[in-house]
Design an enzyme around this catalytic site. Structure first.
Site, PDB file in Angstrom:
ATOM      1  N   ARG A   1       0.822  -1.217   0.000  1.00  0.00           N
ATOM      2  CA  ARG A   1       0.000   0.000   0.000  1.00  0.00           C
ATOM      3  C   ARG A   1       0.855   1.267   0.000  1.00  0.00           C
ATOM      4  O   ARG A   1       0.419   2.300  -0.508  1.00  0.00           O
ATOM      5  CB  ARG A   1      -0.943  -0.016   1.203  1.00  0.00           C
ATOM      6  CG  ARG A   1      -2.156  -0.903   0.983  1.00  0.00           C
ATOM      7  CD  ARG A   1      -3.052  -0.925   2.197  1.00  0.00           C
ATOM      8  NE  ARG A   1      -4.395  -1.391   1.873  1.00  0.00           N
ATOM      9  CZ  ARG A   1      -5.364  -1.509   2.764  1.00  0.00           C
ATOM     10  NH1 ARG A   1      -5.155  -1.198   4.033  1.00  0.00           N
ATOM     11  NH2 ARG A   1      -6.569  -1.925   2.396  1.00  0.00           N
TER      12      ARG A   1
ATOM     13  N   LYS B   1     -16.166 -16.561   5.203  1.00  0.00           N
ATOM     14  CA  LYS B   1     -17.549 -16.248   5.557  1.00  0.00           C
ATOM     15  C   LYS B   1     -18.406 -15.801   4.385  1.00  0.00           C
ATOM     16  O   LYS B   1     -17.990 -14.974   3.574  1.00  0.00           O
ATOM     17  CB  LYS B   1     -17.560 -15.122   6.589  1.00  0.00           C
ATOM     18  CG  LYS B   1     -17.020 -15.536   7.942  1.00  0.00           C
ATOM     19  CD  LYS B   1     -17.202 -14.381   8.880  1.00  0.00           C
ATOM     20  CE  LYS B   1     -16.608 -14.626  10.237  1.00  0.00           C
ATOM     21  NZ  LYS B   1     -16.526 -13.355  10.964  1.00  0.00           N
TER      22      LYS B   1
ATOM     23  N   GLY C   1      -7.806  -7.818   0.929  1.00  0.00           N
ATOM     24  CA  GLY C   1      -6.493  -7.829   1.571  1.00  0.00           C
ATOM     25  C   GLY C   1      -5.809  -9.187   1.519  1.00  0.00           C
ATOM     26  O   GLY C   1      -4.665  -9.311   1.079  1.00  0.00           O
TER      27      GLY C   1
ATOM     28  N   GLY D   1     -12.247  -4.070   2.245  1.00  0.00           N
ATOM     29  CA  GLY D   1     -13.652  -3.682   2.366  1.00  0.00           C
ATOM     30  C   GLY D   1     -14.074  -2.704   1.274  1.00  0.00           C
ATOM     31  O   GLY D   1     -15.193  -2.783   0.750  1.00  0.00           O
TER      32      GLY D   1
HETATM   33  C1  3PG Z   1      -8.754  -1.461   5.400  1.00  0.00           C
HETATM   34  O1  3PG Z   1      -7.660  -2.030   5.398  1.00  0.00           O
HETATM   35  O2  3PG Z   1      -9.840  -2.066   5.345  1.00  0.00           O
HETATM   36  C2  3PG Z   1      -8.755   0.044   5.443  1.00  0.00           C
HETATM   37  O3  3PG Z   1      -7.485   0.532   5.674  1.00  0.00           O
HETATM   38  C3  3PG Z   1      -9.734   0.575   6.461  1.00  0.00           C
HETATM   39  O4  3PG Z   1      -9.407   0.112   7.739  1.00  0.00           O
HETATM   40  P1  3PG Z   1     -10.558  -0.309   8.736  1.00  0.00           P
HETATM   41  O5  3PG Z   1     -11.203  -1.552   8.169  1.00  0.00           O
HETATM   42  O6  3PG Z   1      -9.885  -0.554  10.068  1.00  0.00           O
HETATM   43  O7  3PG Z   1     -11.549   0.826   8.810  1.00  0.00           O
HETATM   44 MG    MG Z   2     -11.058  -3.204   6.735  1.00  0.00          MG
END
Ligand code: 3PG
Ligand code: MG
Length: 396
Positions: free
Chosen positions: A38, A204, A353, A376
């Site tokens: 990132r 999930k 991720g 997300g």
């Molecule tokens: C992520 O990795 O999903 C983003 O950086 C946002 O982080 P968060 O899910 O802790 O809000």
């Molecule tokens: Mg997240």
């Protein structure tokens, strides 16, 4: 509506540019960065600002700090700032506060070509509350706002919404990473080349209901893997032994299976283990999983079928590992899917991720059309969510 990008601004001589990046990188227990993907993804934007004569004030959150200074120490931005400096090949200053007089002085003293990294935004309670007063304090630091934090675009935290709102009247643009992510995903949603294949794994069903529904409307076929397989199997009344399963999501799974009739493909065989850990005894079964056994990965027949589907696809989007790939004995399915995508001549998009990490771990990331930096955010964008953060950016 298309958004203004950094490229539309031209010369930035003498301008202070506040850049929201997503340096929420994976850390080990000591706070060392285990993947700097990132940070590397934000480099074109930061480099452009510096080359165009501006200075960059870089801000991000890191992890989910709880407000306890001792426990939060690994979430300080020091390592990320240092890594950024190494990648840019120039010194980077790091502020020990998020906001306040010291930060304002450091920001004022910035010369063209210099970089200041602020402390973890989530150390300030105003960040996740979306506090306008906190946003105003950050916004005062700079002449230009850049959102290059694609991975955080689904959040309405202050740095994403209140800051650009406070900077109304000054240029507010997206950086090159956000522009690229949006271009790739918009094309995927609006006019994918067919056959369009979805590949979905992970533990999930519940995290991904909206995502699955959106994919089902768009793809020609949806291949399933990962532990969500066993929830779908159980929903069909099939034996899953001791495999992971979301017992309270069987109804949802049934609805999705009905909606996806003719599109959803479940694994025909499974790699199962007598314990859900490396070192377990393993074997392959087709169909039902016997009592006492754990489904850990897709089986060889499924791998062959999925490989064929990937070869035929002109567009493929993949989210979620096919098995517990962190343990080598259960990594074959995930690796096979990654390799098939890497060899594909079609458009290949990987998001989430864990999935991005797997592809990177296999050394195949450069062979995909696009590996999203969003977890997300990627899921929600494909779901069709409108992001408040992007609504704050000037229209092109
Ligand atoms: C992520 O990795 O999903 C983003 O950086 C946002 O982080 P968060 O899910 O802790 O809000
Ligand atoms: Mg997240």
């Amino acid at each position: 509506m298309a958004k203004k990008t950094l490229a539309d601004l031209g010369d930035l001589r003498g301008k202070r540019v506040l850049v929201r990046v997503d340096f929420n990188v994976p850390l080990d227990d000591a706070g060392n960065i285990t993947s700097d993907r990132r940070i590397r993804a934000a480099l074109p934007t930061i480099q452009h600002i510096l080359n165009a004569g501006g200075s960059a004030i870089v801000m991000s959150h890191l992890g989910r700090p709880k407000g306890d200074p001792k426990k939060d120490a690994p979430f300080r931005m020091n390592n990320a700032a240092q890594r950024l400096g190494e990648l840019l090949g120039r010194p980077v200053q790091k502020a020990d506060e998020v906001i306040g007089p010291k930060v304002e002085t450091l920001a004022k003293e910035l010369k063209p070509g210099q970089v200041l990294v602020l402390e973890n935004l989530r150390f300030h309670p105003g960040e996740q509350k979306g506090d306008p007063a906190f946003g105003e304090q950050l916004g005062r630091l700079a002449d230009v706002y850049v959102n290059d934090a694609f991975g955080t675009c689904h959040r309405s935290d202050a740095s994403m919404v209140a800051v650009p709102a406070a900077m109304k009247g000054k240029p507010r643009v997206v950086g090159f990473l956000v522009a690229k992510e949006l271009a790739v995903l918009d094309k995927l949603l609006a006019s994918p080349e067919r056959p369009f294949l979805g590949i979905l794994g992970g533990a999930k069903v519940s995290d991904k209901i909206g995502f699955i529904k959106s994919l089902l409307q768009r793809v020609d076929k949806l291949l399933i893997g990962g532990a969500m397989t066993y929830t779908f199997m159980k929903a069909q009344g099939q034996g899953i032994g001791s495999s992971r399963c979301e017992a309270d999501k069987l109804d949802v799974a049934r609805v999705l299976l009905a909606e996806g009739k003719g599109k959803i493909v479940l694994p025909a065989d499974h790699l199962i283990a007598d314990k859900p850990e490396a070192g377990a005894q393993t074997k392959v079964v087709a169909g039902v999983i016997p009592d006492g056994w754990f489904g850990m990965d897709i089986g060889p027949q499924t791998i062959a079928r999925y490989r064929e589907e990937i070869q035929k696809a002109k567009t493929a989007v993949w989210n979620g590992p096919m098995g517990k790939f962190e343990d080598e004995p259960f990594s074959k399915g995930t690796r096979a899917v990654a390799e098939a995508l890497a060899s594909s001549k079609g458009v290949t998009i990987v998001g989430g991720g864990e999935t991005a990490e797997a592809v990177e771990q296999f050394g195949l990331d450069a062979r995909m059309t696009h590996v999203s930096t969003g977890g997300g955010a990627f899921l929600e964008y494909v779901e069709g969510t409108a992001f408040a953060a992007l609504a704050q950016i000037d229209d092109a």
